[in-house]
Every structure is written in structure tokens, then in C-alpha cells.
Write an enzyme that holds these catalytic residues in place. Sequence first.
Site, PDB file in Angstrom:
ATOM      1  N   LYS A 118       0.823  -1.216   0.000  1.00  0.00           N
ATOM      2  CA  LYS A 118       0.000   0.000   0.000  1.00  0.00           C
ATOM      3  C   LYS A 118       0.855   1.262   0.000  1.00  0.00           C
ATOM      4  CE  LYS A 118      -2.288  -0.909   3.823  1.00  0.00           C
ATOM      5  NZ  LYS A 118      -1.721  -2.245   4.149  1.00  0.00           N
ATOM      6  N   ASN A 141      -2.822   6.403   5.880  1.00  0.00           N
ATOM      7  CA  ASN A 141      -2.098   5.428   6.695  1.00  0.00           C
ATOM      8  C   ASN A 141      -0.591   5.478   6.453  1.00  0.00           C
ATOM      9  OD1 ASN A 141      -2.476   3.114   8.563  1.00  0.00           O
ATOM     10  ND2 ASN A 141      -1.560   1.936   6.899  1.00  0.00           N
ATOM     11  N   HIS A 188      -4.835  -9.189  10.420  1.00  0.00           N
ATOM     12  CA  HIS A 188      -5.801  -8.514  11.312  1.00  0.00           C
ATOM     13  C   HIS A 188      -7.052  -9.362  11.539  1.00  0.00           C
ATOM     14  CE1 HIS A 188      -3.200  -5.108  10.917  1.00  0.00           C
ATOM     15  NE2 HIS A 188      -3.485  -4.923   9.644  1.00  0.00           N
TER      16      HIS A 188
END
Length: 442
Positions: A118, A141, A188
Site C-alpha cells: 500500500k 495510513n 488482522h
Amino acid sequence: MRTVVMGAGRSGLAAARFLAGQGREVVLTDARPDPGPDLETALAKAGVPGVWGGHPPALLDRCGELVVSPGIPRTAPFVAEALRRDIPVIGEVELAHRVLRARRDGSRVLAVTGTNGKSTTTDLTAHLLRASGLPAVACGNLGQPFLEAVEGAASGTVFVVELSSYQLESVAGFRAEAAAFLNLTPDHLARHGDLEGYRRAKLRIFERQGDGDVRVVPAAHPEWWQDAPGAGRAVRFGWTPCEAWCDAAGVLRLGEEVLLPRRELRIPGGHNVENALAAALLARHGGARVEAIREGLRSYPGLAHRIAFCGEKDGVQAYNDSKGTNVDATLTAIRALPGPLVLLLGGTDKGASYGPLREALEGKLRRLVFLGAAIPQLTRDLGDLPHDTVPAFDEAVARALAVARTGDQVLLSPACASFDQFSNFEERGERFESLVRDWAGA
């Protein structure tokens, strides 16, 4: 009515400061027992009162909206109580989007999510846009909160926003003119329940897209995105003919346009080929010219401390992957470079076996250099491979550069945290690059 901001991390502070600056009544609440002197001073200057040591339900009385930090799940008791009371719960990303769209100033939003890649794709997309003369900022982020970027940007800016699954949980009206979903591997799961829950959270990046918007998606894995919400048009990247692909000869293509041979990319590895193709699609939809995309791909140096080329001498190249703080990250770095490799390993051990590195190193290892506090564990797991043991960091780097031969790559990808000799991985990487500069200039 007041707004409650839950969580005093960077995004929470950005939201609290902004709202107070708009004259809104704001309260910041955080589980830590006290803010510390620096944060206390900053909040007092911004006119934001804080509640520390927990989140009293009474804060939700007269609350018109709750802004939650990404690390706080919607199942947290305070958040669940807000939802029970029908109080809107959003994140800083949603707030930033609301502020930006209210301006109607010609700014655009491009967004990136996925398990891996990302940050590189976000940063590279902004680089390609700037290469085309467009005002662009990478945020979210990646580092700078989206809201801070919106506050500081001029009209007509293209915002390239990296979004985690945590951030996407709290979007509502967020919309990106182009959004990329790069890849999916288990991560996650404690937060999302299972892989499907994680995938659904990622897909929210497409939720509000309209007919004129695009979703940038991997051609090889339609099962990840074919049931995505929203009306965006799919444009694909991959290794077979599609909207952006790398052909069998190793040439990156954008539609009918040839971009460049993959060997001209300064960011190594097949994963970075995919990142580059996704970034090219995003940048093209953001208004970048094909010629600028081509030159931008050729000039992009990579993110700091992520398999970043940092020097060459006598045919030996050096790469800084100080961000490789675990075995999986180091595996990615090993696979990204052709070898032969002189690999620096060590630092603060995290308890995982280093054994998985063996297979990746087969056929491309020149020598290992063990350093730092993890030497005993490295010796146990990999000590039968060619290696030197040099505890101090500077001397270990010097040894690695000395044993490398023409055509080798010297790679710092320690598979360990840095805390035995450095404050963080950035400091470690900066020291490595300084030593390489001195070596290359000698």
C-alpha cells in the site's frame, strides 16, 4: 452538541485540532492515564479538553458525533454504546473527505488498500502525478493524516490516500475517483473475525464509487473483487494482457502504450512490478500523461528503508531494507533481488525461527553477516550457512561491503527489530545509508 474524539493518536489529534479550529465543541478521550507535558501543552494551545484514563459513558450525553481512531474497533464498549444511542461514528478519513468535498475546488481523491504494497503504491502514484506537473500529496495510513493534508493543500490537489482495513471500517460517504485493491492475505483476523470479514472491510474502498470512477484490481484474482460494492469500472493489472500488464519479455505496458522494461525500475521484485502497474493506472485516471508516467517509473527511488537502492561501487550494489523487521519481510526482500546476496541479519530477536530464509537464499547467497543481540538465535537457525559474526552494526556493514564481489547485492534486511543498537528502524537505515555513501565515495 459536541463532538467526541476517541484516541489521541496522530489522526485523533488532527481531528480534534481541526474541529476546535472550526469553533466546534470538542472533547478528546484516551485510555492512557495522562497526556504527558508535550501533548497537554499542544491540546491547551488548540483549546481541546481531554479526558484521560478511560472513556466515561457520560461523554456521549449531548454528543452529536463520535470520531474514532483507526486502532479502536467498533466493538469497543464506548463505541458500541454510541452506536446503541444512534450517534454517528466516523473516522478521521471520513471527516477529511467531508471537508474536502465541501470545498468544490477541483481536488480529486485516489485511494489504495490491500494487505501488502500500500505505502509504495501510494507514494509512487503521487510521484507519477507530480512528474506530470500535477499537485499531488500522499497521505493517510502512509504517515500524514488525510485531514492534515487537506488543510495544507491548494485547490485542485490530487490526494493519494493509503487506507487500512481499520480506517475503512469507519467510512460512510467517502468516495475515490479511482481506488486500488492490491492483494489479500490473512491479516488482522483478530479484529475482523476471519479472512472474509477482512476482505469485506477492504472492499468498502469501492462502496461509493459511481459510473465514472474506476477500481484498480488484480487480474489474477477476480474472486477478491468481483462482488465489490459501488458502480466503478474495473481496470486490471497483472502478468497477462489487460489494462496494465507486464509481458513475457519483462516489458510493462499501459493499454497499447509501452512504458518500460522492468529492469529499468529502481524498486526491485515482482511485487513491485505489480505495485508499479497499479500506480500507473491510478495516476492515469488522476490526469497524468503517459510520458510522465514512464519517466516517473524510471526515476522513482522507492520508499525509505524498503529495499531502497542506496549506493554502488565496483559493481556491488547496496540496498537498505531496514523496515524488514520480521522474517516475512526479509523473505520478500530476498526474493526481490537477483543475487548473489551478502545479507545483514540481526538486531532484537522477535522469537520467530529464521529457518524459512534458507529456501529463499538457496542459489543466491554469497554470505550472511550476523549482528546484534540476535546472534545466538541466528547462529542456531542458520549457522551452517556461510557467515561472519560481527556484533557491532558499523563493523558488520563494513564486513558485508568488504566480502561482496562484482555483481553482488549487499542487503540490510535484518529480520529483527532495531532496539538493541538503535531507537527505531529509520535510525538504523539512515546509519546504513551513511556508511554506504562513505564506502561508495571512497
